[in-house]
Design a protein around this motif. Structure first.
Motif, short mmCIF file in Angstrom:
data_model
loop_
_atom_site.label_atom_id
_atom_site.label_comp_id
_atom_site.label_asym_id
_atom_site.label_seq_id
_atom_site.Cartn_x
_atom_site.Cartn_y
_atom_site.Cartn_z
N LEU A 152 0.83 -1.20 0.00
CA LEU A 152 0.00 0.00 0.00
C LEU A 152 0.86 1.25 0.00
N GLU A 153 1.97 1.22 0.72
CA GLU A 153 2.89 2.36 0.76
C GLU A 153 3.52 2.60 -0.61
N LYS A 154 3.77 1.52 -1.33
CA LYS A 154 4.41 1.64 -2.64
C LYS A 154 3.44 2.11 -3.72
N ASN A 155 2.16 1.75 -3.56
CA ASN A 155 1.19 2.14 -4.58
C ASN A 155 -0.21 2.23 -3.97
N GLU A 156 -0.62 3.45 -3.63
CA GLU A 156 -1.93 3.66 -3.03
C GLU A 156 -3.05 3.57 -4.05
N SER A 157 -2.70 3.47 -5.33
CA SER A 157 -3.71 3.35 -6.38
C SER A 157 -3.99 1.90 -6.74
N SER A 158 -3.41 0.99 -6.02
CA SER A 158 -3.62 -0.44 -6.27
C SER A 158 -4.81 -0.94 -5.47
N PHE A 159 -5.88 -1.29 -6.15
CA PHE A 159 -7.08 -1.75 -5.44
C PHE A 159 -6.79 -3.03 -4.66
N ALA A 160 -5.95 -3.92 -5.23
CA ALA A 160 -5.63 -5.18 -4.56
C ALA A 160 -4.85 -4.94 -3.28
N SER A 161 -4.00 -3.93 -3.26
CA SER A 161 -3.25 -3.60 -2.05
C SER A 161 -4.19 -3.17 -0.93
N HIS A 162 -5.20 -2.36 -1.28
CA HIS A 162 -6.20 -1.94 -0.29
C HIS A 162 -6.99 -3.14 0.21
N LYS A 163 -7.40 -3.98 -0.70
CA LYS A 163 -8.21 -5.14 -0.34
C LYS A 163 -7.47 -6.08 0.60
N TRP A 164 -6.22 -6.41 0.24
CA TRP A 164 -5.48 -7.37 1.06
C TRP A 164 -4.97 -6.76 2.35
N TYR A 165 -4.79 -5.46 2.38
CA TYR A 165 -4.45 -4.82 3.65
C TYR A 165 -5.63 -4.93 4.61
N ALA A 166 -6.84 -4.71 4.10
CA ALA A 166 -8.04 -4.82 4.93
C ALA A 166 -8.23 -6.25 5.44
N ILE A 167 -8.03 -7.21 4.57
CA ILE A 167 -8.19 -8.62 4.94
C ILE A 167 -7.18 -9.01 6.02
N CYS A 168 -5.93 -8.64 5.80
CA CYS A 168 -4.86 -9.01 6.75
C CYS A 168 -5.02 -8.29 8.09
#
Length: 259
Positions: free
Chosen positions: A154-170
């Motif tokens: 998420l820090e590397k790319n805040e425009s990545s929807f998958a990064s947001h999704k997996w951050y929320a899951i984790c």
């Protein structure tokens, strides 16, 4: 040594003096005291050989810099191609259900700066944690490890929807180890990231499904948990079945329009 001696004799003894000239009468100091004077004129005038070597070194430095730029650009292209190759392998292993092989592949690149690689590593870490043969101790380590990878993605790319999704899951998984207070506090953050994932990619059915689960979870929250939440937070996260139906209808409409 003979050449050095000949060159020494050619050096001027004072500024502007010709070779072989003598010191004027009345000059104080010995030859040793005038040592610094001997080189001043020579240094100002310069040595042709040194000047040529300087030009050559400058040219070589320029060529070296140009070569460095070409090599650097080639290295970037090669690195990008390599990442794409790794991602293809990772997606193939994921679709094949090779959970442990996928984890072993991606952990080789855990220091990567690529968000696409990092969120996949977060997912792989979580998947290994959920295997029945994974011990409770290993599971906990993997859950926190997955959250760290997702956070970095998420820090590397805040425009990545998958990064947001997996951050929320984790982040949701970590709540199982940190108690009810942390779990309720994290609920705000989890919802925000699911909503951001849907905003960035309205076609992602998984994010929409997980957002629905979040709403149902808080709609069905036991009374004692609601009481704890009210004690800990002024406005604890909440949801109702009416709100769920409204949000679900909005999400489905948006999903249909985008497809």
């Amino acid at each position: 040594m003979a050449l050095a001696a000949r060159l020494w004799r050619l050096l001027p003894f004072r500024r502007g003096a010709a070779p072989g000239s003598r010191l004027p009468a009345g000059t104080s100091g010995s030859r040793g005291h005038c040592g610094p004077c001997r080189f001043r004129g020579f240094e100002v005038m310069g040595n042709p050989g040194t000047f040529k070597r300087g030009l050559l070194l400058s040219a070589l430095s320029y060529l070296g810099f140009e070569t460095y730029q070409v090599i650097s650009q080639a290295a970037v292209v090669h690195a990008t191609a390599k990442v794409e190759e790794i991602l293809e392998q990772a997606d193939y292993l994921y679709e094949s259900g090779e959970t442990e092989k996928l984890y072993q592949l991606l952990t080789q690149y855990k220091e990567s700066e690529d968000a696409e690689l990092l969120w996949r590593l977060a997912r792989a870490s979580r998947d290994v944690a959920q295997l029945s043969r994974t011990s409770e101790e290993e599971k906990k380590l993997l859950v926190y490890e997955a959250l760290e990878y997702a956070k970095r993605a998420l820090e590397k790319n805040e425009s990545s929807f998958a990064s947001h999704k997996w951050y929320a899951i984790c982040l949701s998984d970590v709540g199982d180890y940190e108690g009810i207070k942390a779990k309720i506090a994290n609920a705000y953050i989890i919802k925000e990231h699911f909503e951001k994932a849907i905003e960035l990619n309205p076609k992602d059915a998984t994010s929409i499904h997980l957002m629905g689960i979040w709403c149902y979870t808080f709609a069905e929250m036991p009374w004692y948990q609601r009481r704890i939440a009210k004690m800990l937070f002024a406005t604890p996260p909440s949801s109702t079945y009416e709100k769920i139906q409204t949000e679900a209808a909005q999400l489905l409409t948006s999903f249909s329009e985008k497809n």
